[in-house]
Motif scaffolding. Structure first.
Motif, PDB file in Angstrom:
ATOM      1  N   GLU A  21      15.516   3.882   0.605  1.00 14.57           N
ATOM      2  CA  GLU A  21      14.425   3.742   1.562  1.00 14.57           C
ATOM      3  C   GLU A  21      14.595   4.709   2.729  1.00 14.57           C
ATOM      4  O   GLU A  21      15.708   4.924   3.231  1.00 14.57           O
ATOM      5  N   LEU A  22      13.485   5.282   3.168  1.00 14.92           N
ATOM      6  CA  LEU A  22      13.442   6.227   4.274  1.00 14.92           C
ATOM      7  C   LEU A  22      12.666   5.615   5.434  1.00 14.92           C
ATOM      8  O   LEU A  22      12.224   4.474   5.365  1.00 14.92           O
ATOM      9  N   GLU A  23      12.493   6.382   6.490  1.00 14.92           N
ATOM     10  CA  GLU A  23      11.739   5.897   7.642  1.00 14.92           C
ATOM     11  C   GLU A  23      10.275   5.688   7.270  1.00 14.92           C
ATOM     12  O   GLU A  23       9.667   6.527   6.600  1.00 14.92           O
ATOM     13  N   PRO A  24       9.681   4.570   7.695  1.00 16.10           N
ATOM     14  CA  PRO A  24       8.257   4.354   7.411  1.00 16.10           C
ATOM     15  C   PRO A  24       7.387   5.220   8.303  1.00 16.10           C
ATOM     16  O   PRO A  24       7.862   5.808   9.278  1.00 16.10           O
ATOM     17  N   VAL A  25       6.105   5.293   7.954  1.00 19.55           N
ATOM     18  CA  VAL A  25       5.135   6.011   8.779  1.00 19.55           C
ATOM     19  C   VAL A  25       3.990   5.059   9.100  1.00 19.55           C
ATOM     20  O   VAL A  25       3.679   4.148   8.316  1.00 19.55           O
ATOM     21  N   PRO A  26       3.351   5.227  10.259  1.00 16.10           N
ATOM     22  CA  PRO A  26       2.315   4.263  10.660  1.00 16.10           C
ATOM     23  C   PRO A  26       0.995   4.424   9.916  1.00 16.10           C
ATOM     24  O   PRO A  26       0.226   3.465   9.811  1.00 16.10           O
ATOM     25  N   HIS A  27       0.724   5.629   9.420  1.00 14.40           N
ATOM     26  CA  HIS A  27      -0.563   5.896   8.793  1.00 14.40           C
ATOM     27  C   HIS A  27      -0.354   6.431   7.376  1.00 14.40           C
ATOM     28  O   HIS A  27       0.625   7.134   7.095  1.00 14.40           O
ATOM     29  N   ALA A  28      -1.291   6.100   6.509  1.00 19.56           N
ATOM     30  CA  ALA A  28      -1.207   6.568   5.125  1.00 19.56           C
ATOM     31  C   ALA A  28      -1.383   8.080   5.050  1.00 19.56           C
ATOM     32  O   ALA A  28      -2.251   8.640   5.717  1.00 19.56           O
TER      33      ALA A  28
ATOM     34  N   VAL B  76      -5.065  -4.091   2.251  1.00 19.50           N
ATOM     35  CA  VAL B  76      -3.652  -3.892   2.581  1.00 19.50           C
ATOM     36  C   VAL B  76      -3.544  -2.741   3.569  1.00 19.50           C
ATOM     37  O   VAL B  76      -4.086  -1.656   3.329  1.00 19.50           O
ATOM     38  N   ASN B  77      -2.844  -2.966   4.656  1.00 13.01           N
ATOM     39  CA  ASN B  77      -2.621  -1.931   5.663  1.00 13.01           C
ATOM     40  C   ASN B  77      -1.133  -1.616   5.770  1.00 13.01           C
ATOM     41  O   ASN B  77      -0.308  -2.189   5.063  1.00 13.01           O
ATOM     42  N   GLY B  78      -0.817  -0.743   6.734  1.00 11.51           N
ATOM     43  CA  GLY B  78       0.567  -0.328   6.934  1.00 11.51           C
ATOM     44  C   GLY B  78       1.382  -1.399   7.633  1.00 11.51           C
ATOM     45  O   GLY B  78       0.909  -2.521   7.841  1.00 11.51           O
ATOM     46  N   PRO B  79       2.648  -1.111   7.982  1.00  7.05           N
ATOM     47  CA  PRO B  79       3.218   0.241   7.914  1.00  7.05           C
ATOM     48  C   PRO B  79       3.443   0.693   6.471  1.00  7.05           C
ATOM     49  O   PRO B  79       3.524  -0.124   5.562  1.00  7.05           O
ATOM     50  N   PHE B  80       3.568   1.990   6.313  1.00  7.30           N
ATOM     51  CA  PHE B  80       3.689   2.588   4.999  1.00  7.30           C
ATOM     52  C   PHE B  80       5.136   3.001   4.772  1.00  7.30           C
ATOM     53  O   PHE B  80       5.679   3.848   5.474  1.00  7.30           O
ATOM     54  N   ARG B  81       5.749   2.360   3.818  1.00  3.99           N
ATOM     55  CA  ARG B  81       7.171   2.572   3.535  1.00  3.99           C
ATOM     56  C   ARG B  81       7.341   3.804   2.660  1.00  3.99           C
ATOM     57  O   ARG B  81       6.511   4.087   1.786  1.00  3.99           O
TER      58      ARG B  81
ATOM     59  N   GLU C 248      15.944  12.495 -16.256  1.00  3.63           N
ATOM     60  CA  GLU C 248      15.883  11.857 -14.948  1.00  3.63           C
ATOM     61  C   GLU C 248      14.985  12.652 -14.011  1.00  3.63           C
ATOM     62  O   GLU C 248      14.972  13.882 -14.049  1.00  3.63           O
ATOM     63  N   ALA C 249      14.265  11.920 -13.160  1.00  3.26           N
ATOM     64  CA  ALA C 249      13.378  12.571 -12.208  1.00  3.26           C
ATOM     65  C   ALA C 249      13.447  11.844 -10.869  1.00  3.26           C
ATOM     66  O   ALA C 249      13.535  10.615 -10.815  1.00  3.26           O
ATOM     67  N   ASP C 250      13.419  12.632  -9.798  1.00  2.00           N
ATOM     68  CA  ASP C 250      13.446  12.110  -8.437  1.00  2.00           C
ATOM     69  C   ASP C 250      12.063  12.272  -7.811  1.00  2.00           C
ATOM     70  O   ASP C 250      11.455  13.349  -7.902  1.00  2.00           O
ATOM     71  N   TYR C 251      11.586  11.219  -7.152  1.00  2.00           N
ATOM     72  CA  TYR C 251      10.273  11.211  -6.521  1.00  2.00           C
ATOM     73  C   TYR C 251      10.395  10.807  -5.055  1.00  2.00           C
ATOM     74  O   TYR C 251      11.294  10.046  -4.675  1.00  2.00           O
ATOM     75  N   LEU C 252       9.477  11.290  -4.258  1.00  2.00           N
ATOM     76  CA  LEU C 252       9.242  10.751  -2.930  1.00  2.00           C
ATOM     77  C   LEU C 252       7.969   9.927  -3.018  1.00  2.00           C
ATOM     78  O   LEU C 252       6.913  10.456  -3.396  1.00  2.00           O
ATOM     79  N   ILE C 253       8.062   8.621  -2.702  1.00  2.00           N
ATOM     80  CA  ILE C 253       6.876   7.780  -2.770  1.00  2.00           C
ATOM     81  C   ILE C 253       6.585   7.171  -1.394  1.00  2.00           C
ATOM     82  O   ILE C 253       7.482   7.046  -0.555  1.00  2.00           O
ATOM     83  N   GLU C 254       5.319   6.812  -1.194  1.00  2.03           N
ATOM     84  CA  GLU C 254       4.892   6.134   0.033  1.00  2.03           C
ATOM     85  C   GLU C 254       3.963   4.999  -0.369  1.00  2.03           C
ATOM     86  O   GLU C 254       3.064   5.176  -1.198  1.00  2.03           O
ATOM     87  N   THR C 255       4.184   3.822   0.214  1.00  3.89           N
ATOM     88  CA  THR C 255       3.380   2.653  -0.144  1.00  3.89           C
ATOM     89  C   THR C 255       3.519   1.590   0.944  1.00  3.89           C
ATOM     90  O   THR C 255       4.568   1.478   1.572  1.00  3.89           O
ATOM     91  N   PRO C 256       2.488   0.750   1.147  1.00  4.79           N
ATOM     92  CA  PRO C 256       2.637  -0.390   2.053  1.00  4.79           C
ATOM     93  C   PRO C 256       3.214  -1.616   1.350  1.00  4.79           C
ATOM     94  O   PRO C 256       3.422  -2.654   1.980  1.00  4.79           O
ATOM     95  N   LEU C 257       3.473  -1.503   0.058  1.00  4.33           N
ATOM     96  CA  LEU C 257       3.897  -2.641  -0.759  1.00  4.33           C
ATOM     97  C   LEU C 257       5.411  -2.643  -0.946  1.00  4.33           C
ATOM     98  O   LEU C 257       6.125  -1.746  -0.484  1.00  4.33           O
ATOM     99  N   ASP C 258       5.890  -3.637  -1.667  1.00  5.95           N
ATOM    100  CA  ASP C 258       7.311  -3.747  -1.959  1.00  5.95           C
ATOM    101  C   ASP C 258       7.784  -2.553  -2.791  1.00  5.95           C
ATOM    102  O   ASP C 258       7.200  -2.245  -3.846  1.00  5.95           O
TER     103      ASP C 258
ATOM    104  N   ARG D 125       8.871  -3.217  -6.478  1.00  4.27           N
ATOM    105  CA  ARG D 125       7.721  -3.522  -7.336  1.00  4.27           C
ATOM    106  C   ARG D 125       6.953  -2.251  -7.683  1.00  4.27           C
ATOM    107  O   ARG D 125       6.551  -2.028  -8.833  1.00  4.27           O
ATOM    108  N   VAL D 126       6.747  -1.377  -6.694  1.00  2.00           N
ATOM    109  CA  VAL D 126       5.995  -0.148  -6.937  1.00  2.00           C
ATOM    110  C   VAL D 126       6.775   0.784  -7.860  1.00  2.00           C
ATOM    111  O   VAL D 126       6.205   1.393  -8.780  1.00  2.00           O
ATOM    112  N   ALA D 127       8.082   0.901  -7.627  1.00  2.03           N
ATOM    113  CA  ALA D 127       8.903   1.748  -8.501  1.00  2.03           C
ATOM    114  C   ALA D 127       8.837   1.252  -9.934  1.00  2.03           C
ATOM    115  O   ALA D 127       8.741   2.044 -10.889  1.00  2.03           O
ATOM    116  N   ASP D 128       8.871  -0.064 -10.127  1.00  3.15           N
ATOM    117  CA  ASP D 128       8.790  -0.633 -11.466  1.00  3.15           C
ATOM    118  C   ASP D 128       7.414  -0.391 -12.084  1.00  3.15           C
ATOM    119  O   ASP D 128       7.298  -0.130 -13.291  1.00  3.15           O
ATOM    120  N   THR D 129       6.375  -0.437 -11.249  1.00  2.00           N
ATOM    121  CA  THR D 129       5.021  -0.134 -11.732  1.00  2.00           C
ATOM    122  C   THR D 129       4.938   1.302 -12.237  1.00  2.00           C
ATOM    123  O   THR D 129       4.351   1.577 -13.296  1.00  2.00           O
TER     124      THR D 129
END
Length: 428
Positions: free
Chosen positions: A62-69, A81-86, A12-22, A25-29
């Protein structure tokens, strides 16, 4: 403290990810990219194959989004595709059967192409958990905490160490003379600097015999053992030769800059020598300082412990480097935590970087144990009354910390500590 358990058939592995997409879907990718899939379903990717071999998404928080990549992505730019970045914490499970007892492939699975995925503008591997049966397929520390205590003869309290300073420029004989001085000063452990391995002015073939003559003579005269971590960083064949030389000269330890040698070389070195392996992590900041990119220390040290190292650098509290005291403390605790329940594969946390008597109380308060290697370069060698006074000042500081006595109160009856506090500054 025990490590969280993982399923017997998966890592098992834990990641912090950031994306403007679902996020789902991104986790599954990511799960598909790092196991049996690609960006589209392909021929021969049957349901049975996916059930057996595909990585799984276990959790998404899910964590707080950020306005910029945080990071650029040409792919997202092409998609307009633009933000917000989840942002999210994502836990994935990877089948052990995909990987086997193959450390480079484990690293490639956990931290490979996912950093290049166009869907993400942030990607950080935070932590890794392995099942005991899988852990046992890899090398264990040859010595670890208990073995290093046996080799140094330090039954209790911290192992007090230092670093050869100047770190480059001394000849083999000058290095040996300095080692003699440090042995007589009462040190437990001495290591080469990471940038001094096999220089022309002090080649290992000359430096190891010269240094070990002094170490053996001191041991025969006093009965005290001093561990020397010779920096043997080099190509694999050279590291084997250097380790054999250290062993012939009755040394106990060798050091390698693990990031630049690589997993396979350190595994091969572990299997080639009974000596303690001192893992120097120089370059780790390149992988870890950006909060949105790279690898956290828990995951990093997990991978390197599977290579069988005995000591791991964690930097130091109130030190000269960028890491916060919280990060240093958590790193030391990671080293002291078994990777799997019921298995003692702890490694010795090695504190360094700007450490001296004044940083001891914070270290003891944060860690709550003396099962550590506390290394002071300038804190010993630059003491105004000489290296012996430097060593005594560090030991006095540990006595004060363990008895819960403020340093300045203890220093009233400890002249070496008093001089250190006056010279190095009020970092208490």
């Amino acid at each position: 403290m025990s490590a969280p358990s993982s399923r017997d058939d998966s890592v098992e592995a834990d990641y912090l990810i950031e994306t403007p997409l679902d996020l789902e879907r991104v986790a599954d990718t990511i799960a598909g990219e790092q196991s049996s899939g690609t960006f589209v379903r392909v021929a021969n990717e049957s349901d049975a194959l996916r059930a057996r071999s595909r990585a799984s998404v276990l959790r998404i928080e899910e964590l707080e989004p950020v306005p910029h990549a945080s990071l650029p992505s040409a792919w997202l730019t092409r998609q307009r595709v633009n933000g917000p970045f989840r942002r999210a914490r994502v836990t994935l499970s990877f089948p052990v059967a995909n990987i086997g007892a193959n450390l480079p492939t484990l690293a490639a699975t956990l931290a490979g192409n996912l950093y290049d995925l166009g869907e993400v503008t942030g990607m950080r591997l935070q932590s890794v958990r392995v099942p005991r049966a899988y852990r046992e397929r890899f090398d264990l520390p040859e010595h670890g905490v208990a073995g290093t205590r046996r080799l140094t003869g330090v039954v209790e309290g911290p192992m007090v160490g230092t670093i050869i300073k100047p770190n480059v420029g001394l000849s083999a004989q000058e290095t040996a003379q300095l080692v003699r001085t440090l042995c007589e000063a009462g040190i437990d452990f001495i290591k080469d600097d990471e940038v001094c391995a096999n220089p022309e002015h002090a080649p290992i073939a000359e430096r190891v015999p010269a240094v070990m003559r002094e170490v053996r003579a001191f041991r025969e005269r006093t009965g005290k053992r001093v561990m020397i971590a010779f920096n043997i960083t080099d190509d694999m064949d050279a590291m084997r030769r250097h380790a054999e030389l250290v062993e012939r000269e009755e040394g106990d330890c060798v050091m390698a800059s693990i990031n630049w040698c690589g997993f396979s070389a350190i595994q091969a070195l572990r299997r080639a020598t009974p000596l303690a392996l001192h893992a120097h992590r120089n370059g780790f900041g390149m992988m870890s300082r950006d909060a949105s990119l790279g690898i956290g220390f828990q995951a990093y040290q997990t991978l390197w412990r599977l290579a069988g190292v005995d000591h791991m650098h964690v930097h130091g509290l109130a030190g000269k480097f960028a890491q916060s005291d919280t990060e240093v403390t958590e790193s030391a605790r990671d080293c002291a935590t078994p990777l799997a329940d019921g298995l003692d594969d702890r490694v010795l946390p090695a504190f360094s970087s700007g450490q001296w008597a004044g940083t001891v109380p914070a270290t003891f308060d944060a860690i709550g144990t003396s099962d550590l290697l506390f290394m002071s370069g300038g804190g010993v060698l630059a003491h105004p009354d000489g290296p012996a006074a430097g060593v005594r000042s560090v030991r006095q500081a540990w006595d004060a910390a363990q008895s819960r006595t403020p340093l300045h109160d203890y220093a009233a009856h400890a002249p070496e500590l008093r001089a250190a506090l006056a010279f190095f500054g009020p970092r208490t």
